[in-house]
Design a protein around this motif. Structure first.
Motif, PDB file in Angstrom:
ATOM      1  N   ILE A 170       0.854  -1.193   0.000  1.00  0.00           N
ATOM      2  CA  ILE A 170       0.000   0.000   0.000  1.00  0.00           C
ATOM      3  C   ILE A 170       0.889   1.242   0.000  1.00  0.00           C
ATOM      4  O   ILE A 170       1.637   1.472   0.964  1.00  0.00           O
ATOM      5  N   PRO A 171       0.844   2.042  -1.049  1.00  0.00           N
ATOM      6  CA  PRO A 171       1.728   3.215  -1.143  1.00  0.00           C
ATOM      7  C   PRO A 171       1.581   4.165   0.048  1.00  0.00           C
ATOM      8  O   PRO A 171       0.461   4.539   0.422  1.00  0.00           O
ATOM      9  N   GLY A 172       2.714   4.516   0.637  1.00  0.00           N
ATOM     10  CA  GLY A 172       2.735   5.507   1.707  1.00  0.00           C
ATOM     11  C   GLY A 172       2.227   5.030   3.047  1.00  0.00           C
ATOM     12  O   GLY A 172       2.191   5.817   4.005  1.00  0.00           O
ATOM     13  N   ALA A 173       1.827   3.770   3.148  1.00  0.00           N
ATOM     14  CA  ALA A 173       1.289   3.278   4.426  1.00  0.00           C
ATOM     15  C   ALA A 173       2.369   3.285   5.494  1.00  0.00           C
ATOM     16  O   ALA A 173       3.504   2.894   5.243  1.00  0.00           O
ATOM     17  N   LYS A 174       1.989   3.737   6.678  1.00  0.00           N
ATOM     18  CA  LYS A 174       2.901   3.747   7.822  1.00  0.00           C
ATOM     19  C   LYS A 174       2.534   2.556   8.705  1.00  0.00           C
ATOM     20  O   LYS A 174       1.472   2.545   9.327  1.00  0.00           O
ATOM     21  N   ILE A 175       3.427   1.570   8.749  1.00  0.00           N
ATOM     22  CA  ILE A 175       3.117   0.298   9.392  1.00  0.00           C
ATOM     23  C   ILE A 175       3.673   0.244  10.812  1.00  0.00           C
ATOM     24  O   ILE A 175       4.863   0.467  11.031  1.00  0.00           O
ATOM     25  N   THR A 176       2.797  -0.063  11.750  1.00  0.00           N
ATOM     26  CA  THR A 176       3.201  -0.351  13.123  1.00  0.00           C
ATOM     27  C   THR A 176       3.083  -1.855  13.315  1.00  0.00           C
ATOM     28  O   THR A 176       1.979  -2.409  13.325  1.00  0.00           O
ATOM     29  N   GLY A 177       4.226  -2.536  13.429  1.00  0.00           N
ATOM     30  CA  GLY A 177       4.220  -3.983  13.577  1.00  0.00           C
ATOM     31  C   GLY A 177       4.160  -4.395  15.035  1.00  0.00           C
ATOM     32  O   GLY A 177       4.957  -3.942  15.850  1.00  0.00           O
ATOM     33  N   LEU A 178       3.210  -5.254  15.369  1.00  0.00           N
ATOM     34  CA  LEU A 178       3.031  -5.731  16.739  1.00  0.00           C
ATOM     35  C   LEU A 178       2.891  -7.250  16.726  1.00  0.00           C
ATOM     36  O   LEU A 178       2.449  -7.844  15.740  1.00  0.00           O
ATOM     37  N   GLY A 179       3.251  -7.877  17.840  1.00  0.00           N
ATOM     38  CA  GLY A 179       3.251  -9.330  17.904  1.00  0.00           C
ATOM     39  C   GLY A 179       1.893  -9.948  18.137  1.00  0.00           C
ATOM     40  O   GLY A 179       1.661 -11.098  17.770  1.00  0.00           O
ATOM     41  N   LYS A 180       0.978  -9.207  18.758  1.00  0.00           N
ATOM     42  CA  LYS A 180      -0.315  -9.759  19.146  1.00  0.00           C
ATOM     43  C   LYS A 180      -1.458  -8.960  18.520  1.00  0.00           C
ATOM     44  O   LYS A 180      -1.439  -7.729  18.504  1.00  0.00           O
ATOM     45  N   ILE A 181      -2.470  -9.670  18.038  1.00  0.00           N
ATOM     46  CA  ILE A 181      -3.647  -9.018  17.472  1.00  0.00           C
ATOM     47  C   ILE A 181      -4.335  -8.151  18.520  1.00  0.00           C
ATOM     48  O   ILE A 181      -4.835  -7.058  18.216  1.00  0.00           O
ATOM     49  N   SER A 182      -4.366  -8.603  19.760  1.00  0.00           N
ATOM     50  CA  SER A 182      -5.021  -7.830  20.819  1.00  0.00           C
ATOM     51  C   SER A 182      -4.388  -6.454  20.975  1.00  0.00           C
ATOM     52  O   SER A 182      -5.079  -5.460  21.216  1.00  0.00           O
ATOM     53  N   ASP A 183      -3.055  -6.371  20.830  1.00  0.00           N
ATOM     54  CA  ASP A 183      -2.376  -5.070  20.925  1.00  0.00           C
ATOM     55  C   ASP A 183      -2.750  -4.178  19.752  1.00  0.00           C
ATOM     56  O   ASP A 183      -2.886  -2.957  19.905  1.00  0.00           O
ATOM     57  N   ILE A 184      -2.924  -4.776  18.580  1.00  0.00           N
ATOM     58  CA  ILE A 184      -3.339  -4.008  17.408  1.00  0.00           C
ATOM     59  C   ILE A 184      -4.736  -3.430  17.622  1.00  0.00           C
ATOM     60  O   ILE A 184      -5.006  -2.265  17.301  1.00  0.00           O
ATOM     61  N   VAL A 185      -5.637  -4.243  18.164  1.00  0.00           N
ATOM     62  CA  VAL A 185      -7.003  -3.791  18.426  1.00  0.00           C
ATOM     63  C   VAL A 185      -6.997  -2.607  19.399  1.00  0.00           C
ATOM     64  O   VAL A 185      -7.723  -1.625  19.209  1.00  0.00           O
ATOM     65  N   LEU A 186      -6.161  -2.679  20.431  1.00  0.00           N
ATOM     66  CA  LEU A 186      -6.073  -1.578  21.380  1.00  0.00           C
ATOM     67  C   LEU A 186      -5.515  -0.312  20.723  1.00  0.00           C
ATOM     68  O   LEU A 186      -5.987   0.797  20.988  1.00  0.00           O
ATOM     69  N   GLN A 187      -4.521  -0.483  19.862  1.00  0.00           N
ATOM     70  CA  GLN A 187      -3.957   0.664  19.133  1.00  0.00           C
ATOM     71  C   GLN A 187      -5.019   1.303  18.244  1.00  0.00           C
ATOM     72  O   GLN A 187      -5.127   2.532  18.157  1.00  0.00           O
ATOM     73  N   LEU A 188      -5.809   0.479  17.597  1.00  0.00           N
ATOM     74  CA  LEU A 188      -6.862   0.976  16.715  1.00  0.00           C
ATOM     75  C   LEU A 188      -7.971   1.666  17.507  1.00  0.00           C
ATOM     76  O   LEU A 188      -8.425   2.759  17.152  1.00  0.00           O
ATOM     77  N   ASN A 189      -8.371   1.055  18.583  1.00  0.00           N
ATOM     78  CA  ASN A 189      -9.461   1.604  19.390  1.00  0.00           C
ATOM     79  C   ASN A 189      -9.074   2.905  20.082  1.00  0.00           C
ATOM     80  O   ASN A 189      -9.934   3.730  20.398  1.00  0.00           O
ATOM     81  N   SER A 190      -7.777   3.104  20.311  1.00  0.00           N
ATOM     82  CA  SER A 190      -7.317   4.335  20.955  1.00  0.00           C
ATOM     83  C   SER A 190      -6.777   5.347  19.942  1.00  0.00           C
ATOM     84  O   SER A 190      -6.102   6.300  20.319  1.00  0.00           O
ATOM     85  N   SER A 191      -7.066   5.119  18.649  1.00  0.00           N
ATOM     86  CA  SER A 191      -6.728   6.047  17.562  1.00  0.00           C
ATOM     87  C   SER A 191      -5.233   6.226  17.342  1.00  0.00           C
ATOM     88  O   SER A 191      -4.805   7.240  16.784  1.00  0.00           O
ATOM     89  N   ARG A 192      -4.435   5.255  17.728  1.00  0.00           N
ATOM     90  CA  ARG A 192      -2.995   5.333  17.463  1.00  0.00           C
ATOM     91  C   ARG A 192      -2.660   4.856  16.059  1.00  0.00           C
ATOM     92  O   ARG A 192      -1.589   5.164  15.540  1.00  0.00           O
ATOM     93  N   VAL A 193      -3.539   4.042  15.477  1.00  0.00           N
ATOM     94  CA  VAL A 193      -3.424   3.674  14.066  1.00  0.00           C
ATOM     95  C   VAL A 193      -4.790   3.879  13.428  1.00  0.00           C
ATOM     96  O   VAL A 193      -5.820   3.947  14.116  1.00  0.00           O
ATOM     97  N   ASP A 194      -4.802   3.981  12.102  1.00  0.00           N
ATOM     98  CA  ASP A 194      -6.052   4.245  11.384  1.00  0.00           C
ATOM     99  C   ASP A 194      -6.824   2.976  11.046  1.00  0.00           C
ATOM    100  O   ASP A 194      -8.057   3.001  10.975  1.00  0.00           O
ATOM    101  N   ALA A 195      -6.112   1.901  10.788  1.00  0.00           N
ATOM    102  CA  ALA A 195      -6.764   0.677  10.329  1.00  0.00           C
ATOM    103  C   ALA A 195      -5.852  -0.512  10.555  1.00  0.00           C
ATOM    104  O   ALA A 195      -4.676  -0.359  10.897  1.00  0.00           O
ATOM    105  N   SER A 196      -6.410  -1.694  10.340  1.00  0.00           N
ATOM    106  CA  SER A 196      -5.622  -2.918  10.390  1.00  0.00           C
ATOM    107  C   SER A 196      -6.139  -3.884   9.339  1.00  0.00           C
ATOM    108  O   SER A 196      -7.302  -3.804   8.929  1.00  0.00           O
ATOM    109  N   ILE A 197      -5.273  -4.786   8.906  1.00  0.00           N
ATOM    110  CA  ILE A 197      -5.675  -5.858   8.004  1.00  0.00           C
ATOM    111  C   ILE A 197      -5.572  -7.164   8.780  1.00  0.00           C
ATOM    112  O   ILE A 197      -4.536  -7.442   9.404  1.00  0.00           O
ATOM    113  N   MET A 198      -6.652  -7.936   8.781  1.00  0.00           N
ATOM    114  CA  MET A 198      -6.704  -9.191   9.527  1.00  0.00           C
ATOM    115  C   MET A 198      -7.407 -10.250   8.688  1.00  0.00           C
ATOM    116  O   MET A 198      -8.090  -9.942   7.716  1.00  0.00           O
TER     117      MET A 198
END
Length: 269
Positions: A170-198
């Motif tokens: 995805i052009p220009g995407a800023k990726i935050t890599g995390l080990g656990k899906i639960s951490d990604i969900v928390l990042q998304l729910n707290s507006s630290r990332v815009d979206a996730s692919i699962m």
């Protein structure tokens, strides 16, 4: 997978789906509970238990257990081998290393047998195939209706996953890599990332339990062969044994049954 705020979501994900996460091993019976198999064998499964309905933590009868349809398949493999099943939970990006060094015997964790992984480990036949999904905050659903809309967005992605490969295209995407899906969900729910692919079944399990998250209309254009079980390279005997169990489960329509049961369990609050 009631009204929740961010804090409540954290508590539920930590307690209901993921209580006790880490490298804590648990034992699941390929034989009856507490009964040692006649052979005295133990087979060790490596998994990342934050991936409902595939594998996840759940309080069952007051006890934290790793459950999911991948776990049911692993139990059947152990049963067919006359072995006791030991489950080791770890981050997804640690799985192949643990397998290659022999600390686990096989890996089931929504693993796609791509060419890069085939250089490191052997795979069973495929046993399941799922679609990919884009998860966003409910207020942003219309904003991310196409994959092009994700260009330049910040994405929370599981490290070492197929979704990471998709995100990198995805052009220009800023990726935050995390080990656990639960951490990604928390990042998304707290507006630290815009979206996730699962994986879509994983996304569906989480949005059932976390208020404010939805699956967007954007659909990743990614074709895959499905999921397979990882085995240490060169262990042909175990590959053949696992394939025999998978063939039996497919002929008995057990895998779809396990998927349905695990999806219902993941959705329970």
């Amino acid at each position: 997978m009631k009204k929740w705020g961010i804090l409540t979501a954290c508590i539920l994900l930590a307690g209901s789906l993921l209580a006790g996460c880490g490298s804590k091993p648990s034992t699941e019976g390929g034989t009856a509970a507490g009964e040692k198999p006649a052979s005295g064998k133990t087979i060790v499964l490596g998994t990342s238990a934050d991936f409902p309905p595939y594998e996840f933590h759940k309080m069952v009868n007051g006890k934290d257990q790793i459950v999911g349809f991948d776990i049911e398949i692993a139990k059947e493999i152990a049963k067919d081998m006359g072995a006791q099943l030991e489950v080791k939970d770890m981050s997804f990006d640690a799985l192949l290393g643990e397998l290659s060094t022999g600390r686990v015997d096989f890996v089931i964790s929504g693993l796609t047998p791509n060419e890069e992984r085939k250089k490191q480990i052997d795979f069973s036949n495929n046993y399941y195939k799922a679609e990919q999904a884009v998860v966003v905050r409910e207020a942003d659903k219309n904003k991310y209706s196409t994959m092009k809309a994700l260009e330049g967005a910040s994405l929370g992605i599981q490290k070492g996953s197929i979704q990471e490969d998709i995100a990198k295209t995805i052009p220009g995407a800023k990726i935050t890599g995390l080990g656990k899906i639960s951490d990604i969900v928390l990042q998304l729910n707290s507006s630290r990332v815009d979206a996730s692919i699962m994986e879509k079944p994983v996304a569906e399990a989480y949005i059932k339990n976390v208020k404010g998250l939805v699956i967007a209309d954007a659909v990743p254009d990614y074709k895959e062969d499905g999921y397979a079980i990882g085995i240490k390279k060169g262990n042909t005997e175990l590959v053949n044994q696992i394939n025999k169990t998978l063939d039996r489960l497919k002929s008995e329509n057990k895998i779809e049954q396990y998927v349905a049961e695990a999806s219902d369990l993941a959705a329970q609050k």
